[in-house]
Design an enzyme around this catalytic site. Structure first.
Site, mmCIF file in Angstrom:
data_model
loop_
_atom_site.group_PDB
_atom_site.id
_atom_site.type_symbol
_atom_site.label_atom_id
_atom_site.label_comp_id
_atom_site.label_asym_id
_atom_site.label_seq_id
_atom_site.Cartn_x
_atom_site.Cartn_y
_atom_site.Cartn_z
ATOM 1 N N SER A 36 -2.408 0.240 0.162
ATOM 2 C CA SER A 36 -0.959 0.965 -0.124
ATOM 3 C C SER A 36 -0.946 1.706 -1.163
ATOM 4 O O SER A 36 -0.075 2.747 -1.399
ATOM 5 C CB SER A 36 0.096 -0.231 0.146
ATOM 6 O OG SER A 36 -0.274 -1.280 -1.097
ATOM 7 N N GLU A 61 0.993 -8.779 9.931
ATOM 8 C CA GLU A 61 1.771 -7.659 9.515
ATOM 9 C C GLU A 61 2.792 -7.339 10.855
ATOM 10 O O GLU A 61 2.127 -6.917 11.987
ATOM 11 C CB GLU A 61 1.168 -6.556 8.837
ATOM 12 C CG GLU A 61 2.086 -5.513 8.548
ATOM 13 C CD GLU A 61 1.670 -4.430 7.719
ATOM 14 O OE1 GLU A 61 0.416 -4.609 7.126
ATOM 15 O OE2 GLU A 61 2.300 -3.356 7.280
HETATM 16 O O1 KIV Z 1 -2.294 -2.663 1.439
HETATM 17 C C1 KIV Z 1 -1.355 -3.418 1.327
HETATM 18 O O2 KIV Z 1 -0.500 -3.433 0.468
HETATM 19 C C2 KIV Z 1 -1.170 -4.385 2.640
HETATM 20 C C3 KIV Z 1 -0.103 -5.226 2.435
HETATM 21 C C4 KIV Z 1 1.210 -4.640 2.951
HETATM 22 C C5 KIV Z 1 -0.547 -6.490 3.274
HETATM 23 O O3 KIV Z 1 -2.322 -4.382 3.138
#
Ligand code: KIV
Length: 275
Positions: A45, A182
């Protein structure tokens, strides 16, 4: 107290749920680590919240290594989990093991996370065989954004729900030490949680998971992009930061900063001897 994969054993502490957050740099990792979290995920992310990409697909191994290094320098207690970016485990098993190894050896991760169900079992097995703990991730898997046709809740229909239950069981058999769920219906998350003996970590998967994870920028109101329904904003730090920055800019422009309080004085009669 140092958290390890043992902290994630379901039987370890049935009374308390696991609390995880993401982090991407040293400063935030230090703050988050001081708050009793069990795990810090350096998620891909970071592509969206730190690098300004529209999705996570452009995040590279080098990006991940750079950020995991910074986070692991700031963490003493939490388990540091490094996300495997898009295409780092899809091409071959050998590639998957090598890249997982880089996140541990070069960057300092203590476990890795990868997205996918039955399609990534061989990668999970091979990485675990290389002595690297794997956190799995099913449901809405953002790296499959193009295949899913956007960010959509998964497992609402019977067939898809059964497939997710099956995937979770097989990921446990393959050696994963926990599974992120998720954006799936809460009843399905509960069913999955009851069906396996490794902990489920929910994000948009309701209250019955064994733990929860959020992207810190979302829960602190610091990301102005997507505003997912599953996020609770605990504090609007983004607005507070903007106010403080605006105050600084105005004070500089008006000549009100710095004052004597933020200035230094020359020693004794030094001023008279200046050229
Ligand atoms: O990339 C991320 O932050 C994630 C979380 C939202 C689980 O995969």
């Amino acid at each position: 107290m140092k958290r390890t994969v043992n902290t994630f054993k379901k039987s370890y502490d049935k009374e308390r749920k696991l609390a995880l957050l993401t982090a991407y740099d040293y400063g935030m990792a230090k703050i988050i680590d001081s708050c009793d979290v069990d795990g810090i995920l350096v998620g891909d992310s970071l592509g969206m919240v730190c690098l300004g990409y529209e999705n996570t697909l452009r995040v590279t191994m080098e990006d991940m290594i750079h950020h995991i290094k910074a986070v692991s320098r700031g963490v003493e207690n939490a388990l540091v989990i490094g996300d495997m970016p898009f295409m780092s485990y899809h091409i071959s098993i050998e590639d998957a093991v090598r890249n997982a190894g880089r996140l541990v050896q070069e960057a300092g991760a203590e476990a890795v996370k990868l997205e996918g169900g039955s399609d990534v079992l061989s990668q999970v097995k091979a990485i675990v065989k290389a002595q690297i703990p794997v956190m799995a991730h099913i449901g809405l898997t953002p790296q499959s954004f193009n295949m899913m046709g956007g960010y959509k809740v998964q497992g609402r229909q019977l067939e898809a729900a059964n497939k997710l239950i099956e995937d979770a069981k097989r990921l446990e058999e393959a050696g994963a030490f926990s599974i992120v769920l998720e954006c799936i219906p809460k009843d399905l998350a509960e069913k999955i949680t009851d069906s396996i003996s490794i902990p489920t970590i929910g994000i948009g998967a309701g209250p019955k998971c064994d733990g929860q994870i959020l992207v810190y920028n979302d829960m602190l109101g610091m990301y102005s992009g997507l505003k997912p329904k599953h996020v609770k904003v605990y504090s609007n730090i983004g607005d507070m930061m903007a106010k403080a920055i605006r105050d600084y800019v105005n004070e500089v422009k008006d000549g009100d900063f710095p004052t004597d309080d933020q200035s230094f004085k020359i020693a004794n009669d030094g001023l008279n001897k200046l050229y």
